[in-house]
Design an enzyme around this catalytic site. Structure first.
Site, PDB file in Angstrom:
ATOM      1  N   GLU A  89       0.836  -1.213   0.000  1.00  0.00           N
ATOM      2  CA  GLU A  89       0.000   0.000   0.000  1.00  0.00           C
ATOM      3  C   GLU A  89       0.867   1.257   0.000  1.00  0.00           C
ATOM      4  OE1 GLU A  89      -3.040  -0.080  -0.589  1.00  0.00           O
ATOM      5  OE2 GLU A  89      -3.653  -2.126  -0.086  1.00  0.00           O
ATOM      6  N   ARG A  99     -18.261  -0.198   4.675  1.00  0.00           N
ATOM      7  CA  ARG A  99     -19.322  -0.832   3.878  1.00  0.00           C
ATOM      8  C   ARG A  99     -20.043  -1.902   4.704  1.00  0.00           C
ATOM      9  NH1 ARG A  99     -18.608  -5.216   1.093  1.00  0.00           N
ATOM     10  NH2 ARG A  99     -16.369  -5.108   1.473  1.00  0.00           N
ATOM     11  N   CYS A 152      -8.501  -1.490   7.824  1.00  0.00           N
ATOM     12  CA  CYS A 152      -7.089  -1.543   7.406  1.00  0.00           C
ATOM     13  C   CYS A 152      -6.542  -0.143   7.118  1.00  0.00           C
ATOM     14  CB  CYS A 152      -6.914  -2.450   6.186  1.00  0.00           C
ATOM     15  SG  CYS A 152      -7.096  -4.187   6.624  1.00  0.00           S
ATOM     16  N   HIS A 178      -1.578  -5.533   2.104  1.00  0.00           N
ATOM     17  CA  HIS A 178      -2.782  -6.360   2.009  1.00  0.00           C
ATOM     18  C   HIS A 178      -2.418  -7.704   1.363  1.00  0.00           C
ATOM     19  CE1 HIS A 178      -6.049  -3.169   2.592  1.00  0.00           C
ATOM     20  NE2 HIS A 178      -6.472  -4.211   3.279  1.00  0.00           N
TER      21      HIS A 178
HETATM   22  N1  PCA Z   1      -8.980  -6.491   6.224  1.00  0.00           N
HETATM   23  C1  PCA Z   1      -9.909  -5.394   6.410  1.00  0.00           C
HETATM   24  C2  PCA Z   1      -9.868  -5.100   7.878  1.00  0.00           C
HETATM   25  C3  PCA Z   1      -9.242  -6.283   8.525  1.00  0.00           C
HETATM   26  C4  PCA Z   1      -8.633  -7.032   7.413  1.00  0.00           C
HETATM   27  O1  PCA Z   1      -7.896  -8.016   7.522  1.00  0.00           O
HETATM   28  C5  PCA Z   1      -9.619  -4.185   5.503  1.00  0.00           C
HETATM   29  O2  PCA Z   1      -9.082  -4.361   4.409  1.00  0.00           O
HETATM   30  O3  PCA Z   1      -9.950  -3.055   5.888  1.00  0.00           O
END
Ligand code: PCA
Length: 221
Positions: A89, A99, A152, A178
């Site tokens: 990211e 959402r 996140c 991610h």
């Molecule tokens: N993914 C979510 C929150 C916790 C996770 O593992 C996100 O992408 O916001």
């Protein structure tokens, strides 16, 4: 009384993952970071911790972990179902816009992560060097321009804000990655060994790359 002449303990890398959310049974981010707990990478020691998928509580826990461990590097990891690659990211934005409800049934819409905070923070991880390391290892990887607006991004923004504003963290690098689903959760997915190997490579690269490289991210949009 013993006098201590032992070498000082190695600096730490704080690696976080999230608990399962949205009705899922597991979260690949937690599975993967747990596997690295206690590992030595480039003369640093990895501490893995779980954050709740909950607005605010996740950040309270993260700031507590920062105070306790005083890490040299912080990488927060989360699940991004539907993505096919390890996503490095680039930017955290100052907005919560959920959402779905979080694990404490909160669903903030268009609220700031930090009132009067800057609109955004860039990662301080060398994401292009990390991208190159992952691609050289044959792992699907990409630079992502958005971590979304759920927990996140909330944690990513809160982390970068803490590193920028709290005393003693000027030299601490931080950012967010991610990861795709694990096999069985849905498609596309990535094998657990690949996730763990990929994260280990990103940590090693961040610890050994002072200045990021200039390299096209490969995406047009
Ligand atoms: N993914 C979510 C929150 C916790 C996770 O593992 C996100 O992408 O916001």
């Amino acid at each position: 009384m013993r006098t201590s002449n032992a070498a000082s303990p190695p600096p730490t890398v704080l690696l976080t993952g999230f608990d399962p959310f949205g009705g899922e049974a597991l979260n690949p981010s937690w599975q993967a970071v747990q596997a690295l707990h206690g590992r030595r990478i480039a003369r640093h020691r990895v501490v893995a911790a779980q954050l709740p998928t909950v607005f605010d509580a996740s950040l309270l826990k993260l700031t507590h972990l920062l105070r306790v461990h005083r890490p040299a590097l912080v990488i927060c990891v989360g699940q991004a179902g539907g993505r096919a690659a390890i996503s490095l990211e680039r930017v955290a934005i100052n907005v919560n816009d959920a959402r779905i409800p979080d694990n404490a049934a909160a669903q903030p819409v268009d609220t700031p992560v930090v009132v009067n905070g800057p609109a955004a923070y860039f990662t301080s991880l060398p994401i292009k060097a990390m991208l190159q390391a992952l691609q050289r290892a044959g792992l699907p990887a990409e630079v992502s321009q958005t971590a979304g607006t759920f927990v996140c991004n909330h944690v990513f923004y809160g982390l970068m804000h803490a590193l920028a504003t709290r005393r003693g963290f000027k030299r601490t690098r931080g950012g967010f990655i991610h990861v795709p689903w694990l096999p069985g959760q849905g498609l596309p997915c990535m094998a657990s060994e690949d996730l763990v190997h990929g994260l280990r490579l990103t940590i090693a690269t961040a610890l050994t790359t002072a200045q990021d490289i200039a390299k096209g991210a490969g995406a047009v949009s």
